[in-house]
Design an enzyme around this catalytic site. Structure first.
Site, short mmCIF file in Angstrom:
data_model
loop_
_atom_site.label_atom_id
_atom_site.label_comp_id
_atom_site.label_asym_id
_atom_site.label_seq_id
_atom_site.Cartn_x
_atom_site.Cartn_y
_atom_site.Cartn_z
N CYS A 1 3.99 16.94 70.32
CA CYS A 1 3.18 17.97 70.98
C CYS A 1 3.63 19.40 70.64
O CYS A 1 3.37 19.86 69.54
CB CYS A 1 3.14 17.70 72.48
SG CYS A 1 1.73 18.52 73.25
N ARG B 1 -7.92 22.06 78.73
CA ARG B 1 -6.80 21.26 78.23
C ARG B 1 -7.27 19.87 77.85
O ARG B 1 -8.18 19.33 78.50
CB ARG B 1 -5.68 21.16 79.29
CG ARG B 1 -4.98 22.47 79.55
CD ARG B 1 -3.72 22.26 80.35
NE ARG B 1 -2.64 21.66 79.59
CZ ARG B 1 -1.90 22.32 78.70
NH1 ARG B 1 -2.10 23.60 78.47
NH2 ARG B 1 -0.93 21.72 78.05
N HIS C 1 2.85 11.87 74.11
CA HIS C 1 4.00 11.82 75.01
C HIS C 1 4.03 10.43 75.63
O HIS C 1 3.27 9.56 75.27
CB HIS C 1 3.83 12.83 76.15
CG HIS C 1 3.94 14.24 75.76
ND1 HIS C 1 5.14 14.87 75.55
CD2 HIS C 1 2.99 15.20 75.59
CE1 HIS C 1 4.92 16.15 75.28
NE2 HIS C 1 3.63 16.38 75.29
N1 GLN Z 1 2.10 24.26 75.07
C1 GLN Z 1 1.40 23.44 74.13
C2 GLN Z 1 -0.05 23.24 74.51
O1 GLN Z 1 -0.42 23.30 75.64
C3 GLN Z 1 2.11 22.10 73.97
C4 GLN Z 1 2.15 21.30 75.25
C5 GLN Z 1 3.00 20.06 75.18
O2 GLN Z 1 4.01 20.00 74.48
N2 GLN Z 1 2.61 19.07 75.97
O3 GLN Z 1 -0.88 23.01 73.65
#
Ligand code: GLN
Length: 252
Positions: A93, A126, A189
């Site tokens: 990520c 998101r 993840h």
């Molecule tokens: N901050 C980054 C995003 O929101 C990565 C997030 C993460 O590692 N889960 O895209």
């Protein structure tokens, strides 16, 4: 035999159980009688990549990615050499995004390592959900959980997998992650490796081959529980009725 695993910046990059990937790498070596050393590198530490066989770069919030950026710039050339010399990397990520040229957040552009020819741009919605992939590297599905605001454009790179269920790199391309040399970069993840022991063993075999110069096939482990965890998610999202229900729930 022995492998040394470098955990980069666990003080800043460690979201949604990414540390579990380290545990999994270590245990699956030890269960086979292979020594494992884990070295955590806190931001600012000097890193000697020539001593490392596996590198983990985990996920982080936009703020943490910004903080880590200046440290990454200092190790950029050594990290690039390690990758080009077939060093094994798992980047998850935020770590995946930082292997690319940049991550443009809502407010700033965070400079990446430029090791992968990819770029990431933030969008307000998101991308959050369970995710199932069909990866060209494996017969078994790869399962995980994604939560990112960034959309990653991978150009000519090979994706880690085709999205069977979930959103992936951009939510639209049908692709997830990148495979480059011995790098697996992914939004998954969960942590990724305990639910996908085949991915863990793939990384370990490549690291052992690089270090010892011979083709190595790790002996199988009794992975009933791991396979159950994997197929529980893979089957759940192959069930069209369930997928439909999930989709309706998300958008109503
Ligand atoms: N901050 C980054 C995003 O929101 C990565 C997030 C993460 O590692 N889960 O895209």
């Amino acid at each position: 035999m022995k492998l040394t695993i470098g955990h980069l910046y666990p003080d800043l990059l460690n979201l949604y159980g990414d540390r579990g990937n380290i545990q999994c790498l270590r245990k699956r070596l030890e269960w086979r009688g292979i020594e494992a050393e884990v070295i955590p590198f806190i931001s600012g530490d000097t890193i000697d990549f020539s001593k490392l066989d596996v590198v983990l770069l985990g996920g982080g919030s936009d703020r943490e990615q910004e903080l880590v950026c200046s440290h990454l710039q200092k190790i950029r050339e050594d990290f690039r050499t390690y990758v080009e010399e077939d060093g094994v990397v798992l980047a998850v990520c935020g770590g995946y995004q930082l292997l690319g040229h940049y991550y443009k957040t809502q407010t700033k552009t965070i400079e990446g390592l430029g090791i992968l020819d990819i770029k990431t741009e933030w969008e307000p919605e998101r991308l959050i959900r369970n995710i199932v992939l069909d990866s060209p590297l494996f017969d078994t599905p790869v399962v995980g959980f994604e939560n990112h605001g960034g959309r990653t454009y991978i150009g000519d790179h090979t994706p880690f997998g085709k999205v069977v269920f979930g959103l992936g790199n951009t939510g639209k391309s049908g692709q997830e992650g990148v495979i480059y040399k011995n790098v697996i970069a992914t939004y998954l993840h969960g942590p990724l490796l305990p639910k996908n022991p085949h991915v863990c063993d793939y990384l370990l075999e490549h690291a052992l081959q690089r270090k010892y110069g011979t083709e190595i096939h790790l002996e199988p482990l009794p992975d009933e529980l791991e396979h159950k965890a994997n197929s529980y998610i893979a089957d759940r999202y192959n069930d069209k009725k369930y997928v439909l229900k999930e989709t309706i729930k998300r958008y109503t």
